[in-house]
Write a protein that holds these residues in place. Structure first.
Motif, PDB file in Angstrom:
ATOM      1  N   GLU A  64      12.382  -0.955  -6.130  1.00  0.00           N
ATOM      2  CA  GLU A  64      11.607   0.446  -6.417  1.00  0.00           C
ATOM      3  C   GLU A  64      12.557   1.691  -6.637  1.00  0.00           C
ATOM      4  O   GLU A  64      12.536   2.659  -7.171  1.00  0.00           O
ATOM      5  N   ARG A 119       0.465  -2.325  -6.483  1.00  0.00           N
ATOM      6  CA  ARG A 119      -0.779  -2.045  -5.729  1.00  0.00           C
ATOM      7  C   ARG A 119      -1.227  -3.519  -5.476  1.00  0.00           C
ATOM      8  O   ARG A 119      -1.008  -4.371  -6.152  1.00  0.00           O
ATOM      9  N   LYS A 140       1.510  -0.894 -10.825  1.00  0.00           N
ATOM     10  CA  LYS A 140       0.586   0.025 -10.987  1.00  0.00           C
ATOM     11  C   LYS A 140       0.701   0.055 -12.251  1.00  0.00           C
ATOM     12  O   LYS A 140       1.642  -0.046 -13.302  1.00  0.00           O
ATOM     13  N   ASP A 141      -0.554   0.553 -13.180  1.00  0.00           N
ATOM     14  CA  ASP A 141      -0.463   0.485 -14.452  1.00  0.00           C
ATOM     15  C   ASP A 141       0.445   1.089 -15.357  1.00  0.00           C
ATOM     16  O   ASP A 141       1.058   0.965 -16.216  1.00  0.00           O
ATOM     17  N   GLU A 142       1.089   2.211 -14.739  1.00  0.00           N
ATOM     18  CA  GLU A 142       2.051   3.026 -15.278  1.00  0.00           C
ATOM     19  C   GLU A 142       3.473   2.298 -15.421  1.00  0.00           C
ATOM     20  O   GLU A 142       4.509   2.735 -15.790  1.00  0.00           O
ATOM     21  N   TYR A 143       3.445   1.460 -14.547  1.00  0.00           N
ATOM     22  CA  TYR A 143       4.894   0.558 -14.532  1.00  0.00           C
ATOM     23  C   TYR A 143       4.452  -0.904 -15.058  1.00  0.00           C
ATOM     24  O   TYR A 143       5.409  -1.713 -14.419  1.00  0.00           O
ATOM     25  N   LYS A 144       3.642  -1.185 -15.570  1.00  0.00           N
ATOM     26  CA  LYS A 144       3.322  -2.564 -15.972  1.00  0.00           C
ATOM     27  C   LYS A 144       4.466  -3.287 -16.592  1.00  0.00           C
ATOM     28  O   LYS A 144       4.724  -4.431 -16.451  1.00  0.00           O
ATOM     29  N   ARG A 156       5.478   3.002  -4.507  1.00  0.00           N
ATOM     30  CA  ARG A 156       5.201   3.907  -5.491  1.00  0.00           C
ATOM     31  C   ARG A 156       4.706   2.845  -6.820  1.00  0.00           C
ATOM     32  O   ARG A 156       4.245   3.237  -7.664  1.00  0.00           O
ATOM     33  N   THR A 165      -4.594  -6.221  -5.283  1.00  0.00           N
ATOM     34  CA  THR A 165      -5.434  -6.490  -6.194  1.00  0.00           C
ATOM     35  C   THR A 165      -7.127  -6.699  -5.762  1.00  0.00           C
ATOM     36  O   THR A 165      -7.734  -6.668  -6.608  1.00  0.00           O
ATOM     37  N   ASP A 190       0.839  -1.105   0.021  1.00  0.00           N
ATOM     38  CA  ASP A 190      -0.077  -0.057   0.028  1.00  0.00           C
ATOM     39  C   ASP A 190       0.947   1.246  -0.093  1.00  0.00           C
ATOM     40  O   ASP A 190       0.603   2.241  -0.483  1.00  0.00           O
TER      41      ASP A 190
END
Length: 358
Positions: free
Chosen positions: A355, A281, A300-304, A278, A283, A275
């Motif tokens: 990260e 996330r 997260k979507d921007e780091y798929k 950066r 599910t 949580d």
């Protein structure tokens, strides 16, 4: 490099279970014979079966009138055995994941009567456990799957319904107290929280049997196995011995209450890290439904595009089995009873190091 075992099953076992079972495979009780080659009807193995059954009943506070069985076939065979033994006219299922869905399919396929799906989270990819459903009062049983290994949801308490329940507890048995009296049958494959793959445990209420009018094939009839003490045919002796070693370990560690405390501690650590991340996330959309046993998360979507890189990075740092189930992708950290807190911390450290790289 130290390995941290997050495999979903077969999975981590107490070190004592592994070592003592290995010794017994070489020589059981100084008999000069391997556990793999003794007769299952010998005094040595009967003692194993008797103690395993007794510890099951002690650790789970199983009331009088219930039998504990050690069978083959895995939980998937129980999807068929349960309706054969208890389904007369009408049954209900809660569809919370892949294995719940498979169990419901088997009941429908047998066509003994009406199968009611009281609720399902399938349309939302099983990211929560349905709430507010009602169970018909006239069902023979209500089937639940208490922990969903693929999607990472879990029932943390026994449902409050006024009908007999059946539960698949393959992946969370011995991780929390259970009110056994609410259930006519609890079953599970042992390869997640109890033993090597190959044995299935079944807890069955004796007086709930014998109430169906259809024929039950001999090997699918719980009466067959109760009457023969799980030895109607040759039982899976090595996994049962492994189960006994784990049951002894569980008792020595403080039993189910201590396992529940540890499970929550491990889960709180890892969910907090997810949580606060950066990159990552969780599910599961309802935090109350998050599993303590199988913690599922994604980028997260921007780091798929970093998902495969993280799997490689984690593996290189000693994390084993963190790749998510092939049907959903992402990541899964299975935190069963034998997993030490130190392994969770190692995974958290690995996530933070990754990260920092990005």
């Amino acid at each position: 490099m130290k390995k941290h075992n997050f495999n979903a099953g077969p999975s981590i076992l107490p070190r004592e279970t592994v070592e003592n079972t290995a010794k017994a495979i070489l020589d059981l009780n100084n008999s000069g014979l391997s556990l793999m080659e003794i007769s299952h009807r010998s005094k040595d193995f009967q003692a194993v079966m008797d103690e395993a059954e007794a510890l099951f009943k002690e650790l789970l506070h199983i009331p009088e009138g219930y039998s504990v069985l050690f069978l083959g076939g895995g939980a998937s065979l129980e999807f068929c055995m349960v309706p054969y033994n208890f389904f007369e006219k009408k049954v209900a299922y809660l569809n919370t994941g892949t294995w719940a869905n498979k169990a419901e399919k088997e009941a429908k396929g047998l066509a003994f009567g009406e199968v009611v799906e009281v609720a399902s989270s399938k349309v939302d990819n099983y990211t929560y456990i349905p709430k507010g459903y009602s169970v018909p009062s006239d069902v023979d049983y209500f089937h639940i799957t208490t922990n969903n290994t693929i999607y990472g949801t879990e029932l943390h308490a026994d449902p409050d319904v006024n009908v007999p329940m059946v539960a698949d507890m393959s992946s969370d048995i011995f991780s929390r107290p259970i009110d056994i009296s609410k259930y006519i049958c609890i079953f599970g494959g042992a390869q997640k929280n109890l033993a090597p793959a190959g044995v299935t445990f079944v807890i069955v209420k004796n007086d709930a049997l014998g109430k169906v009018s259809h024929y039950i094939p001999t090997m699918l009839d719980y009466h067959t196995h109760i009457e023969k003490g799980s030895m109607f045919n040759t039982p899976p002796v090595v996994p049962i011995y492994g189960a006994l070693m784990t049951l002894r370990w569980l008792k020595a560690q403080g039993g189910v209450d201590e396992m529940q405390r540890r499970a929550k501690e491990r889960a709180d650590m890892l969910y907090s890290a997810i949580d606060g991340s950066r990159l990552f996330r969780g599910t599961v959309t309802c935090e109350a439904d998050r599993s303590y046993m199988n913690i599922c998360f994604v980028m997260k979507d921007e780091y798929k595009e970093l998902e495969s890189e993280f799997v490689t990075f984690a593996t290189e740092h000693g994390m084993v089995g963190v790749k998510g189930h092939r049907s959903v992708g992402g990541f899964r950290a299975s935190c069963y009873n034998a997993l030490p807190k130190e392994s969770v911390q190692a995974l958290i450290d690995c996530m933070k190091e990754f990260e920092n790289k990005h």
